[in-house]
Motif scaffolding. Structure first.
Motif, PDB file in Angstrom:
ATOM      1  N   TYR A 215       0.831  -1.201   0.000  1.00 55.47           N
ATOM      2  CA  TYR A 215       0.000   0.000   0.000  1.00 55.47           C
ATOM      3  C   TYR A 215       0.865   1.251   0.000  1.00 55.47           C
ATOM      4  CZ  TYR A 215      -4.058  -2.919   1.157  1.00 55.47           C
ATOM      5  OH  TYR A 215      -5.071  -3.847   1.132  1.00 55.47           O
ATOM      6  N   PHE A 216       0.557   2.197  -0.891  1.00 55.26           N
ATOM      7  CA  PHE A 216       1.249   3.483  -0.897  1.00 55.26           C
ATOM      8  C   PHE A 216       0.290   4.566  -1.376  1.00 55.26           C
ATOM      9  CE2 PHE A 216       1.738   2.048  -5.184  1.00 55.26           C
ATOM     10  CZ  PHE A 216       2.119   3.098  -5.997  1.00 55.26           C
ATOM     11  N   GLU A 217       0.783   5.789  -1.412  1.00 53.77           N
ATOM     12  CA  GLU A 217      -0.078   6.956  -1.660  1.00 53.77           C
ATOM     13  C   GLU A 217      -1.223   7.008  -0.655  1.00 53.77           C
ATOM     14  OE1 GLU A 217       0.628   8.176  -6.313  1.00 53.77           O
ATOM     15  OE2 GLU A 217      -1.104   6.905  -5.891  1.00 53.77           O
ATOM     16  N   VAL A 218      -0.961   6.522   0.540  1.00 46.39           N
ATOM     17  CA  VAL A 218      -1.917   6.676   1.643  1.00 46.39           C
ATOM     18  C   VAL A 218      -1.645   8.039   2.276  1.00 46.39           C
ATOM     19  CG1 VAL A 218      -2.739   5.746   3.839  1.00 46.39           C
ATOM     20  CG2 VAL A 218      -1.909   4.187   2.052  1.00 46.39           C
ATOM     21  N   PRO A 219      -2.585   8.972   2.248  1.00 45.45           N
ATOM     22  CA  PRO A 219      -2.319  10.318   2.763  1.00 45.45           C
ATOM     23  C   PRO A 219      -1.911  10.315   4.234  1.00 45.45           C
ATOM     24  CG  PRO A 219      -4.352  10.279   1.480  1.00 45.45           C
ATOM     25  CD  PRO A 219      -3.938   8.847   1.676  1.00 45.45           C
ATOM     26  N   GLU A 220      -1.136  11.302   4.611  1.00 47.75           N
ATOM     27  CA  GLU A 220      -0.702  11.421   6.006  1.00 47.75           C
ATOM     28  C   GLU A 220      -1.922  11.481   6.931  1.00 47.75           C
ATOM     29  OE1 GLU A 220       2.155  14.263   8.816  1.00 47.75           O
ATOM     30  OE2 GLU A 220       1.897  14.701   6.677  1.00 47.75           O
ATOM     31  N   GLY A 221      -1.864  10.728   7.999  1.00 45.90           N
ATOM     32  CA  GLY A 221      -2.960  10.695   8.955  1.00 45.90           C
ATOM     33  C   GLY A 221      -4.075   9.725   8.608  1.00 45.90           C
ATOM     34  N   GLN A 222      -3.944   9.029   7.461  1.00 42.39           N
ATOM     35  CA  GLN A 222      -4.957   8.067   7.032  1.00 42.39           C
ATOM     36  C   GLN A 222      -4.385   6.645   7.081  1.00 42.39           C
ATOM     37  OE1 GLN A 222      -8.043   9.380   6.525  1.00 42.39           O
ATOM     38  NE2 GLN A 222      -7.051  11.338   6.983  1.00 42.39           N
ATOM     39  N   SER A 223      -5.235   5.639   7.007  1.00 43.00           N
ATOM     40  CA  SER A 223      -4.817   4.240   7.085  1.00 43.00           C
ATOM     41  C   SER A 223      -5.696   3.387   6.190  1.00 43.00           C
ATOM     42  CB  SER A 223      -4.904   3.721   8.528  1.00 43.00           C
ATOM     43  OG  SER A 223      -4.041   4.424   9.394  1.00 43.00           O
ATOM     44  N   VAL A 224      -5.238   2.152   5.986  1.00 38.45           N
ATOM     45  CA  VAL A 224      -6.018   1.152   5.253  1.00 38.45           C
ATOM     46  C   VAL A 224      -6.192  -0.053   6.163  1.00 38.45           C
ATOM     47  CG1 VAL A 224      -6.104  -0.393   3.262  1.00 38.45           C
ATOM     48  CG2 VAL A 224      -5.131   1.904   3.013  1.00 38.45           C
ATOM     49  N   CYS A 225      -7.414  -0.547   6.258  1.00 34.39           N
ATOM     50  CA  CYS A 225      -7.700  -1.771   7.005  1.00 34.39           C
ATOM     51  C   CYS A 225      -7.717  -2.926   6.007  1.00 34.39           C
ATOM     52  CB  CYS A 225      -9.036  -1.660   7.733  1.00 34.39           C
ATOM     53  SG  CYS A 225      -9.367  -3.045   8.843  1.00 34.39           S
ATOM     54  N   HIS A 226      -6.719  -3.793   6.105  1.00 29.06           N
ATOM     55  CA  HIS A 226      -6.586  -4.924   5.183  1.00 29.06           C
ATOM     56  C   HIS A 226      -7.260  -6.156   5.788  1.00 29.06           C
ATOM     57  CE1 HIS A 226      -4.685  -7.383   2.050  1.00 29.06           C
ATOM     58  NE2 HIS A 226      -4.517  -8.288   3.000  1.00 29.06           N
ATOM     59  N   PHE A 227      -8.096  -6.803   4.984  1.00 31.13           N
ATOM     60  CA  PHE A 227      -8.813  -7.984   5.440  1.00 31.13           C
ATOM     61  C   PHE A 227      -8.168  -9.245   4.872  1.00 31.13           C
ATOM     62  CE2 PHE A 227     -11.788  -4.491   5.679  1.00 31.13           C
ATOM     63  CZ  PHE A 227     -12.376  -4.675   6.918  1.00 31.13           C
ATOM     64  N   MET A 228      -8.065 -10.269   5.712  1.00 33.13           N
ATOM     65  CA  MET A 228      -7.467 -11.539   5.313  1.00 33.13           C
ATOM     66  C   MET A 228      -8.196 -12.679   6.021  1.00 33.13           C
ATOM     67  SD  MET A 228      -4.008 -11.887   7.602  1.00 33.13           S
ATOM     68  CE  MET A 228      -3.995 -13.647   7.205  1.00 33.13           C
ATOM     69  N   GLY A 229      -7.759 -13.909   5.728  1.00 31.59           N
ATOM     70  CA  GLY A 229      -8.359 -15.088   6.341  1.00 31.59           C
ATOM     71  C   GLY A 229      -9.302 -15.798   5.397  1.00 31.59           C
ATOM     72  N   GLN A 230      -9.820 -16.932   5.846  1.00 26.09           N
ATOM     73  CA  GLN A 230     -10.828 -17.620   5.061  1.00 26.09           C
ATOM     74  C   GLN A 230     -12.114 -16.790   5.034  1.00 26.09           C
ATOM     75  OE1 GLN A 230     -10.496 -21.420   7.313  1.00 26.09           O
ATOM     76  NE2 GLN A 230     -10.178 -22.374   5.306  1.00 26.09           N
ATOM     77  N   PRO A 231     -12.900 -16.914   3.971  1.00 25.17           N
ATOM     78  CA  PRO A 231     -14.092 -16.054   3.840  1.00 25.17           C
ATOM     79  C   PRO A 231     -15.040 -16.106   5.037  1.00 25.17           C
ATOM     80  CG  PRO A 231     -13.633 -17.153   1.762  1.00 25.17           C
ATOM     81  CD  PRO A 231     -12.683 -17.738   2.760  1.00 25.17           C
ATOM     82  N   GLN A 232     -15.110 -17.233   5.709  1.00 27.26           N
ATOM     83  CA  GLN A 232     -16.007 -17.338   6.861  1.00 27.26           C
ATOM     84  C   GLN A 232     -15.273 -17.189   8.197  1.00 27.26           C
ATOM     85  OE1 GLN A 232     -16.670 -19.618   4.065  1.00 27.26           O
ATOM     86  NE2 GLN A 232     -18.021 -17.889   3.606  1.00 27.26           N
ATOM     87  N   GLU A 233     -14.003 -16.769   8.119  1.00 29.70           N
ATOM     88  CA  GLU A 233     -13.205 -16.602   9.340  1.00 29.70           C
ATOM     89  C   GLU A 233     -12.196 -15.481   9.103  1.00 29.70           C
ATOM     90  OE1 GLU A 233     -12.916 -17.199  13.095  1.00 29.70           O
ATOM     91  OE2 GLU A 233     -13.859 -18.930  12.120  1.00 29.70           O
ATOM     92  N   THR A 234     -12.695 -14.267   8.870  1.00 32.41           N
ATOM     93  CA  THR A 234     -11.817 -13.171   8.458  1.00 32.41           C
ATOM     94  C   THR A 234     -11.130 -12.502   9.651  1.00 32.41           C
ATOM     95  OG1 THR A 234     -13.654 -11.579   8.485  1.00 32.41           O
ATOM     96  CG2 THR A 234     -13.203 -12.704   6.402  1.00 32.41           C
ATOM     97  N   ARG A 235     -10.002 -11.894   9.346  1.00 31.57           N
ATOM     98  CA  ARG A 235      -9.228 -11.104  10.296  1.00 31.57           C
ATOM     99  C   ARG A 235      -8.835  -9.802   9.603  1.00 31.57           C
ATOM    100  NH1 ARG A 235     -11.189 -14.635  12.700  1.00 31.57           N
ATOM    101  NH2 ARG A 235     -10.277 -16.071  14.234  1.00 31.57           N
TER     102      ARG A 235
END
Length: 286
Positions: A215-235
């Motif tokens: 991930y890049f070009e994320v503005p200062e003070g902002q974030s990205v929430c990345h989702f992972m895991g199996q579809p029925q058991e996400t993190r």
């Protein structure tokens, strides 16, 4: 400029994890196993080897003249690309890559593929005050394919999504088999439009390939929430600018930001079929 071989290569290995293991991980353990929180160290290569398809994710930010790619002992190779191929995308100032004596200028968001068997590789920034940041992905390779630069105009470009679903985005397929031949490495870049924050939604998995997001070009003070895991058991893992995350073959890989952003995707595995995806309906995610 004098040649400068990186005096220290930072190299880390990450073991492959099963769905059962990941299900029991807390926040710290998830981040230790999948998050790559820093890639650009002045004049030093940073590499993280994932045991998922032996995928290498790395970065180099040359400041003091050309920096030569050395060969980590963990590869047990005579030179870095003896049994590997390399993909490069510049996410910093203008720079140059020299591969076996041939120079390739790379501007912001331009890519370079270097084929297996290339022995001498150097990286240099045109301006030390605005250094290049070369984002690197490398995978095992069985055959030599020609080294080639891919500019933005060379990419295969697809626009998907909509403002209504907050996922209006442009996909730039840079190092894929519809643009140039590779053994198994594929890389590209997805740019989200202003007002859109979701990537890779509906989500998917592909057991035939693993993937890494940067991930890049994320503005200062902002974030990205990345989702992972199996579809029925996400993190989820909260990501900051210029961080990468490893996605196992069995895991979804999706994200939502507090602003729009750009990310580079890299894949490797059993096939080169970009469209080989097992989709999961949004309403089935848990």
């Amino acid at each position: 400029m004098d040649d400068k071989t990186a005096s220290q290569t930072i190299f880390e290995s990450r073991y492959a994890s099963s769905p059962g293991e990941v299900k029991g991980m807390d926040t710290t353990q998830l981040r230790q196993n999948f998050l790559i929180d820093s890639l650009f160290v002045p004049n030093q290569f940073k590499w993280v080897l994932s045991f998922f398809d032996r995928y290498l994710t790395g970065g180099i930010m040359p400041i003091d003249g050309p920096v030569t790619l050395d060969t980590p002992d963990q590869l047990k190779a005579s030179y870095f690309l003896e049994r590997r191929e390399l993909g490069i995308i510049n996410v910093g100032g203008a720079g140059q890559v020299i591969a076996d004596g041939t120079s390739y200028d790379l501007d912001y968001k331009e890519a370079l593929y270097i084929g297996q068997g290339t022995q001498a590789i150097q990286f240099v920034s045109h301006d030390a005050n605005a250094p290049a940041k070369f984002y690197l992905n490398s995978t095992p390779a069985h055959k030599n394919y020609p080294t080639r630069k891919v500019s933005r105009t060379d990419a295969e470009v697809v626009t998907l999504g909509s403002m209504e679903t907050a996922n209006h985005r442009t996909i730039n397929k840079l190092l894929v088999n519809s643009v140039l031949p590779t053994c198994q490495l594929q890389m590209g870049m997805t740019e989200l439009k202003a007002g859109s924050v979701w990537n890779t939604m509906p989500a998917h998995t592909h057991d035939r390939r693993m993937e890494v997001y940067f991930y890049f070009e994320v503005p200062e003070g902002q974030s990205v929430c990345h989702f992972m895991g199996q579809p029925q058991e996400t993190r989820h893992i909260w990501m900051q600018n210029e961080q990468a995350v490893i996605s196992p073959n069995w895991s979804i890989h999706s994200g939502s930001g507090t602003s729009n952003y750009t990310f580079i995707w890299g894949m490797a595995g059993e096939n080169l079929d970009y469209g080989d995806m097992d989709f999961c309906a949004i309403t089935d995610l848990k």
